[in-house]
Each structure stands twice: as C-alpha cells, then as structure tokens.
Motif scaffolding. Sequence first.
Motif, mmCIF file in Angstrom:
data_model
loop_
_atom_site.group_PDB
_atom_site.id
_atom_site.type_symbol
_atom_site.label_atom_id
_atom_site.label_comp_id
_atom_site.label_asym_id
_atom_site.label_seq_id
_atom_site.Cartn_x
_atom_site.Cartn_y
_atom_site.Cartn_z
ATOM 1 N N VAL A 26 42.522 46.274 29.360
ATOM 2 C CA VAL A 26 43.533 45.284 28.963
ATOM 3 C C VAL A 26 43.035 43.891 29.344
ATOM 4 C CG1 VAL A 26 45.557 46.786 29.181
ATOM 5 C CG2 VAL A 26 44.730 45.517 31.170
ATOM 6 N N CYS A 27 43.606 42.874 28.688
ATOM 7 C CA CYS A 27 43.236 41.492 28.999
ATOM 8 C C CYS A 27 44.429 40.764 29.602
ATOM 9 C CB CYS A 27 42.796 40.751 27.742
ATOM 10 S SG CYS A 27 41.268 41.388 27.051
ATOM 11 N N ILE A 28 44.141 39.897 30.573
ATOM 12 C CA ILE A 28 45.185 39.122 31.231
ATOM 13 C C ILE A 28 44.658 37.715 31.483
ATOM 14 C CG2 ILE A 28 44.460 40.182 33.443
ATOM 15 C CD1 ILE A 28 47.260 39.713 34.534
ATOM 16 N N THR A 52 50.768 44.553 24.178
ATOM 17 C CA THR A 52 50.635 45.597 25.197
ATOM 18 C C THR A 52 49.197 45.698 25.730
ATOM 19 O OG1 THR A 52 50.234 47.299 23.533
ATOM 20 C CG2 THR A 52 52.517 46.988 24.253
ATOM 21 N N TRP A 55 47.736 40.140 27.551
ATOM 22 C CA TRP A 55 48.884 39.665 28.329
ATOM 23 C C TRP A 55 48.723 38.196 28.718
ATOM 24 C CZ3 TRP A 55 52.989 42.929 30.324
ATOM 25 C CH2 TRP A 55 52.924 44.258 29.864
ATOM 26 N N ASP A 56 49.635 37.377 28.212
ATOM 27 C CA ASP A 56 49.657 35.957 28.573
ATOM 28 C C ASP A 56 50.366 35.761 29.908
ATOM 29 O OD1 ASP A 56 48.341 34.299 26.759
ATOM 30 O OD2 ASP A 56 49.956 34.467 25.287
ATOM 31 N N THR A 57 49.817 34.916 30.729
ATOM 32 C CA THR A 57 50.388 34.699 32.065
ATOM 33 C C THR A 57 50.808 33.246 32.262
ATOM 34 O OG1 THR A 57 48.309 33.993 33.064
ATOM 35 C CG2 THR A 57 48.737 36.360 33.004
ATOM 36 N N VAL A 76 43.518 51.278 35.672
ATOM 37 C CA VAL A 76 43.392 50.410 34.509
ATOM 38 C C VAL A 76 42.069 49.635 34.643
ATOM 39 C CG1 VAL A 76 44.462 48.436 33.320
ATOM 40 C CG2 VAL A 76 45.896 50.237 34.284
ATOM 41 N N PRO A 78 41.104 46.067 33.851
ATOM 42 C CA PRO A 78 41.504 44.754 33.345
ATOM 43 C C PRO A 78 40.310 43.805 33.183
ATOM 44 C CG PRO A 78 42.609 45.317 35.423
ATOM 45 C CD PRO A 78 41.443 46.224 35.257
ATOM 46 N N TRP B 129 52.314 46.787 37.175
ATOM 47 C CA TRP B 129 51.879 46.527 35.785
ATOM 48 C C TRP B 129 51.103 47.741 35.262
ATOM 49 C CZ3 TRP B 129 46.805 43.710 34.521
ATOM 50 C CH2 TRP B 129 46.730 43.398 33.157
ATOM 51 N N LEU B 160 55.672 36.273 38.309
ATOM 52 C CA LEU B 160 55.048 37.098 37.266
ATOM 53 C C LEU B 160 55.793 38.429 37.113
ATOM 54 C CD1 LEU B 160 52.708 37.154 35.221
ATOM 55 C CD2 LEU B 160 51.352 38.360 36.939
ATOM 56 N N TRP B 164 57.712 39.617 33.721
ATOM 57 C CA TRP B 164 57.283 40.846 33.046
ATOM 58 C C TRP B 164 58.198 42.033 33.361
ATOM 59 C CZ3 TRP B 164 51.161 40.903 33.691
ATOM 60 C CH2 TRP B 164 50.632 39.863 32.899
#
Lengths: 326, 328
Positions: A26-28, A52, A55-57, A76, A78, B129, B160, B164
């Motif tokens: 996943v990307c964050i 999904t 993910w924008d932070t 995961v 990331p 998460w 955060l 979320w």
Amino acid sequence: MAELITYREAVAEGIARELRRDPSVVCIGEDIGAGEGVFKTTAGLFAEFGPTRIWDTPISEQAIVGAAMGAAMTGVRPIAEIMFSDFLACCWDFIANEMPKVRYMTGGQVSVPMVVRTANGGGLGFGAQHSQAVENWALTVPGLIVVAPSTPSDVIGLMASAVRSDDPVIFFEHKALFATKGEPAPAGHVVPLGKANVCREGTDITLVGLAWSMPIILEAAELLAAEGISAEVIDLRCLVPLDAACVLESVAKTSRIIIVEENPFQGGWGGTLASIVADEGFHDLDAPVKRLAGASVPAPFAKHLEDQVLPSVGATVDLARRLVGG
Amino acid sequence: MTNSTKEELASWYDQMLVIRGTEKAAYDLFMTGLVKGTTHLASGHEAVAVGASAALKPEDYVWATYRGHHHAMARGLSPEACLAELMSKETGACRGKGGSMHLTSAANNMMGSYAIIGSHIPMAVGSAWSAVLRKTDQVSIAFFGDGATNIGAFHEAINLAAVWKLPVIFICENNLYMEYTPISAVTAVQHPAADRAAAYSLPRIVIDGNDVLVVRDEVAKAVALARAGGGPSVIECLTYRHYGHSRADPAKYRPEGELEEWMMRDPLKVLRARLVESGVSEDEITGIENAVDAVVKEAIERAKDAPLSDISEAFTDVWADGGMQWRN
C-alpha cells in the motif's frame, strides 16, 4: 526500440508493478492520491488502485512513517512518501531510532518490511530547505538499506527489490532526474540491492557516482575519451548494501579513482567509500583517492550560486586529467 | 460497572501480583548489581495493564513505552523471560539485545517497548491501519505516560487515527509526573490526554486507573466501539508509580504524604477488597499470594541460573538474513 520513459514515469510504474503483484503493498503520503504527488511520481495510481491502496495523509511526517512502520510490523508492505528528503528530519526519530533498530533490539522477533521514498537533491532552485542531498544522513544509521537510482529502468528494478525486501529501505528519487529519459524496463525487471553498475568500461581512471552525479561523470568520461583518457564509470545504485568489491576491482585495473557525490564533502558518503579504497586498495593506487562533493554550505537558491557549490563535468574532467597526467 | 466472576477477579489478582513481584525482584536485582543499565518500574500501574488486557483478544496488538514490563507480562511474557532479559541472559525475551526498555513479546502481539517518548503511538495507529487493510477485527492499544502527551507524535497519531476511524485505543497512564516534573507544571490542560481528545473530536474520558475493574470496563467499551468501526478512543487512567522515574531517581520531588496517600489506593489493595467483597475467602486469597510468591521466586532463580547471551548476538539480527553485513 521501445519508446523511452521518464524517470518520473518510472517511479509510478515501479510502484504500480508492485501494487499489482502483491495485494499487501500500500502507499501512504501527502497528496499522493487524486493529487498524484507534487512531482507527479504517483500519477495513475489512485485511478488504478483507489483509496484502499493509496492513502492520503495530513502533513504529519511522524504519523506517516510511524504508521507505515506499525503496518509493516503486522503484515503489510507500505511504501511511504516523504515529499522532500529535507523533511526526513521531521520524522528522523522513526528513520534513525525506530525502523533500523526494531529487529535488533527485539532479538529478531520483528521485521520492518517498508520503503520510505523521497525526492532528494538540488537542481530545481528550491533553496536550502528543499534542495539538500541527504543520502549521507541515511548512510550513518546501521540497519537501513539506502537506494538511489539514476535511470528509469533502475528506478523500476530497484523499486521491485526495495518493496520485496524484508528490511527497511530509504529510496532516494532525484528531483533533477525526474524529467530525464531512458529505456523502459522489461516486464518483471528486478535489480538486486547492493549491485553496482559498471556503465562504461575503462582502464585509466575510475569515476564513481550515485543518482545525480551519474550524468555528470558519464559526460566527463565522454570528454576524457576524446582526449585519449579511458575512464571506467560506476553507478553505485545503493549505499547500503555497498558494492565495495566492484569499486575495488575497478581500481585494481585503473589505479586511480574520483568519487563524485552531491551531498556535502563534510560527512558525505564518499568519505566512507574513500576510506575503504585507501585501505583495501592501497597497493593498487597510483594517485590519491579523490572526492568531488557538494560544498559544505547550505544549498543556495539561485542557479548561478548552486552551480558554484555542486561538482561539475568540468571539475571532474580537470581532476581526472591531473590524476592521469600526474 | 459490569459484573465479574470470582474467577476473573482472582485471575487478575494473580496477574497483578506476578507483575508486582517481578518489579520488586527487578529492583532488588538491580541493587545487587545483577541488573545493569536502567529500569523504569511500573509498580502501582498494574491495574491499567491487566484491566486493559482483560478486554482484549490474544490477536490484538499492544505497544508500550520503556516503562513496559507490566504490559509485556499482562500479554503473556513470563516473569522469567522478563527478568532474564534485564540480566542480559540467553533466555531473556530479546536475548539481551533489548533490555528493560525494549521488552517485546511478538508471539503475543505485544509489539515492543519504545524508549523515545511517543514514538510507538503512530506505530499503534499503523497496526490498527494494518488490521483494516487485512480486514481483520484486531484492535491496537498504545500505552503511554502523561509526559508523552506533549510530544508531536502523540498529536499526529491521534489526528490520523480519528480521520481514518482506525481501531486503536490510546491509553494514558497519568502518574502525575513526567520524569521528575509534575505534569501539571508543564501542561496547559488539567488532564493531559483526556483534555486533548476534544481537539480530535473524541470524548473526554478520565478513569480511576487503580481499579482493574473500572479499567477493564472502560477499555471493553472502547474495544467494542473500535471493532464496530467506530474509530479510536483516548482513555486517561489516573494512577501512581510507587518507585521513582528510573533507577537513578529517589523521587524526592514528591510532596510529603503523597506516596502514602496513593498507597492507600494501591491497585492490589483495591482488588483484594473486591475479592473479599465477592466472597473469596481469606484462605483462598492467601493461597493465591503464596502461589505467586513461589512463581516469582522460581523465575528469579531460573533467570539467575541462565547463561549470558552468546557474544555472537552482538552481530546478529541487523538484517532479515540474520546478519550484519552492509558491504561486500
């Protein structure tokens, strides 16, 4: 011949290939989703993979890297983006104290398979807080893989290795290279971590570079060839693992070396490599080990000032001439 | 307050006594020179660890600070593995490479103890998460002290998690002091964690952290909310550490009588009274106390008898291949 692609496109392509291959990737990061990244290095990812996977932070570097780390430790993989490498300082605790130490201090109980990607270096006139080359920062911390590709196909091949690594990786993308073009990478392209690339063979002198300095030393080698000086050109690709053997092998052949690095001379990665060559390559050397590095000053804003503080083709050629002639 | 069975109460008493006994042993072993470095003892905080743990499933994640022996043991680390780690032994939880401040029991999803204030709070957001990404119903808890509420990572993490809606619970063990300084002297709000929750649209929750039942109930509510997709909670537990901040600290800054006053509300005393109230006989209680005594004594002896970890350990576990090679 297939169409050339840009380094910028290669970043997005490298990430997309890993996202397609492994559902646990996943990307964050900030503005990486619908915004597609301030450098457009995540172009197309949100459209293909959706919220999904991308993910924008908020602007919260500690939360970005810390959350990526917690996810990495629990199943995961990331890929976290820190927009500018200067901002690594905002989450330096995670880069220096947490990611690289957890495996060790837990006695091997926990792995941190994650990538922190970041836009590094100068050339775009962003001034002292958005133009630093900080690959040497990462080099100082045992436990971090340090990657800095110079070509589009290396971006893709090294991204594959970085994402698949079970160790934390700092992946430096170079701002000044984003617009450069190169051969596309074939399907399934993987470049192993810690394997330098001999881009040009030569017999008189070894020129070693990384990322930004690769176009500089390749051009210098071309000019030197016109003068009858045969330069071997090595792209380190990674600082950790460091392919010292490749450099030592080259010096055994050429007996001279110039290390060209963008980060400041003061604490720059070339110092580590120079110490290895001076020690283990001592009997092969016919000239002092030389480093051309950024000046030990903050990065200036103006182009004409920045030109003064970074290594150049001219300086590389001059120094090579002196070493070979002397 | 929800009902608890006698068996539950007895089991918590047992666990809290084991933690108290192990912390006492850590103190004594430090004084005899068998534990080196430093230790940050959690005597007085047992109800927070055991109460929260009682609200969790085994697969849930827990993250702790350098004052984390109680959290590791509440999640299943043995007193022997804890004490052996403090004594740099081969049988220690991290084989002597972590020590008191980095106790970890990954097999129990106790993901570690972190000695940079607040650093693990974003990591707990990350494991929450991760549970969402992997579509499990695991909940994560970050335990931290009152001092951590003034560091940036705390605020970045809660924001955060709230944005979320992640299944994470932020549990503050407010023991009144950030190291040697009263937390009230350096914090602009009365309740350093709970009064900040409103900034992230979360309710203000302050509870008695010395009553295991109160802690279990409040955390159970937060766990249920998190599992139902309702997002994070911040829970501030009022408690007190019986020792100083670390082994270097005799805690002379505490006003006279404060420790004595808190000792009256010692979580073990509170729970013992509950046991009596619920009809557990004095004999049964003494039976638990004697059994725990024996368990801790045996843990001390076994940890003492174990060999130091092998010197090769200094050079392993840097990389995934188990080694330390960074160049060829």
